[in-house]
Design an enzyme around this catalytic site. Sequence first.
Site, PDB file in Angstrom:
ATOM      1  N   ASP A   8       5.285  -9.350  -3.759  1.00 48.28           N
ATOM      2  CA  ASP A   8       5.749 -10.432  -3.878  1.00 48.28           C
ATOM      3  C   ASP A   8       7.041 -10.148  -2.659  1.00 48.28           C
ATOM      4  O   ASP A   8       5.813 -10.754  -1.575  1.00 48.28           O
ATOM      5  CB  ASP A   8       7.421  -9.591  -4.817  1.00 48.28           C
ATOM      6  CG  ASP A   8       8.012  -8.124  -3.787  1.00 48.28           C
ATOM      7  OD1 ASP A   8       7.513  -7.699  -2.881  1.00 48.28           O
ATOM      8  OD2 ASP A   8       8.674  -7.840  -4.527  1.00 48.28           O
ATOM      9  N   THR A  67      10.273  -2.573   0.132  1.00 49.25           N
ATOM     10  CA  THR A  67      10.520  -1.093   0.190  1.00 49.25           C
ATOM     11  C   THR A  67       8.755  -0.254   0.169  1.00 49.25           C
ATOM     12  O   THR A  67       8.664   0.851  -0.423  1.00 49.25           O
ATOM     13  CB  THR A  67      11.253  -0.078  -0.418  1.00 49.25           C
ATOM     14  OG1 THR A  67      10.975  -0.570  -1.682  1.00 49.25           O
ATOM     15  CG2 THR A  67      12.832  -0.380  -0.647  1.00 49.25           C
ATOM     16  N   GLY A  68       8.140  -1.198  -0.867  1.00 45.69           N
ATOM     17  CA  GLY A  68       6.880  -0.158  -1.401  1.00 45.69           C
ATOM     18  C   GLY A  68       7.320   0.314  -2.830  1.00 45.69           C
ATOM     19  O   GLY A  68       5.987   0.787  -3.445  1.00 45.69           O
ATOM     20  N   HIS A  98      -6.554  14.116   0.675  1.00 47.51           N
ATOM     21  CA  HIS A  98      -6.332  14.666  -0.943  1.00 47.51           C
ATOM     22  C   HIS A  98      -6.119  14.144  -1.860  1.00 47.51           C
ATOM     23  O   HIS A  98      -6.077  14.418  -2.845  1.00 47.51           O
ATOM     24  CB  HIS A  98      -5.199  15.105  -0.496  1.00 47.51           C
ATOM     25  CG  HIS A  98      -5.362  16.539   0.921  1.00 47.51           C
ATOM     26  ND1 HIS A  98      -4.359  17.448   1.307  1.00 47.51           N
ATOM     27  CD2 HIS A  98      -6.216  16.101   2.175  1.00 47.51           C
ATOM     28  CE1 HIS A  98      -4.406  17.471   2.270  1.00 47.51           C
ATOM     29  NE2 HIS A  98      -5.714  17.367   3.076  1.00 47.51           N
ATOM     30  N   ASN A  99      -5.700  12.897  -2.344  1.00 50.01           N
ATOM     31  CA  ASN A  99      -5.619  12.190  -3.232  1.00 50.01           C
ATOM     32  C   ASN A  99      -6.634  11.104  -3.684  1.00 50.01           C
ATOM     33  O   ASN A  99      -6.565  11.001  -4.702  1.00 50.01           O
ATOM     34  CB  ASN A  99      -3.925  11.973  -3.284  1.00 50.01           C
ATOM     35  CG  ASN A  99      -3.220  12.823  -2.787  1.00 50.01           C
ATOM     36  OD1 ASN A  99      -2.586  12.557  -1.268  1.00 50.01           O
ATOM     37  ND2 ASN A  99      -2.839  14.092  -3.052  1.00 50.01           N
ATOM     38  N   ARG A 109       9.979  -4.282   4.576  1.00 51.31           N
ATOM     39  CA  ARG A 109      11.636  -3.520   5.780  1.00 51.31           C
ATOM     40  C   ARG A 109      11.716  -2.651   5.861  1.00 51.31           C
ATOM     41  O   ARG A 109      12.490  -1.765   6.267  1.00 51.31           O
ATOM     42  CB  ARG A 109      12.436  -4.038   3.928  1.00 51.31           C
ATOM     43  CG  ARG A 109      12.747  -5.198   3.418  1.00 51.31           C
ATOM     44  CD  ARG A 109      13.913  -5.829   2.164  1.00 51.31           C
ATOM     45  NE  ARG A 109      13.622  -7.309   1.933  1.00 51.31           N
ATOM     46  CZ  ARG A 109      12.993  -7.514   0.666  1.00 51.31           C
ATOM     47  NH1 ARG A 109      14.179  -6.460  -0.448  1.00 51.31           N
ATOM     48  NH2 ARG A 109      13.619  -8.658   0.241  1.00 51.31           N
TER      49      ARG A 109
END
Length: 152
Positions: A8, A67-68, A98-99, A109
């Site tokens: 964005d 911020t994600g 692991h995931n 930011r």
Amino acid sequence: MKVAIGADHGGFRLKEELKGFIVSLGHEVDDVGSYCADAVDYPDYALPVCEKVVSGDADRGILICGTGIGMTIAANKIPSIRCALVHDMFSAKATREHNDSNVLAMGERVVGPGIAQEIVRIWLETEFSHAARHEQRIGKVTSLEDKFTIHP
């Protein structure tokens, strides 16, 4: 590897910086936008990146907003997506090993371009460990997803 990337307005500049870096690592980039720093809504970019990953049109996806956090929330609503919010190198490696994360989210930011490049490099280069305990845990996550997916 083909990497779909989207951002964005809060992640636009970092997305633009990362595209060339990803290509320099030998990967193909599919940019779904946004294409400027004008205010837009993060779900509108999380969706096309995740659709490309789910369909197999991209091997992995990268999402960037301020911020994600918003991108991570939106992406993880999509079945089969395992999106990890990462702002350090240890987590980039761990979430792949692991995931088996297939989408990476970062905040422009929160993390600078140099750290973001290293996170992306590690995340793209790290393979899933396929250890039985990790596969079992991912299976449990998939079961949660299946439990709450409405099938017509």
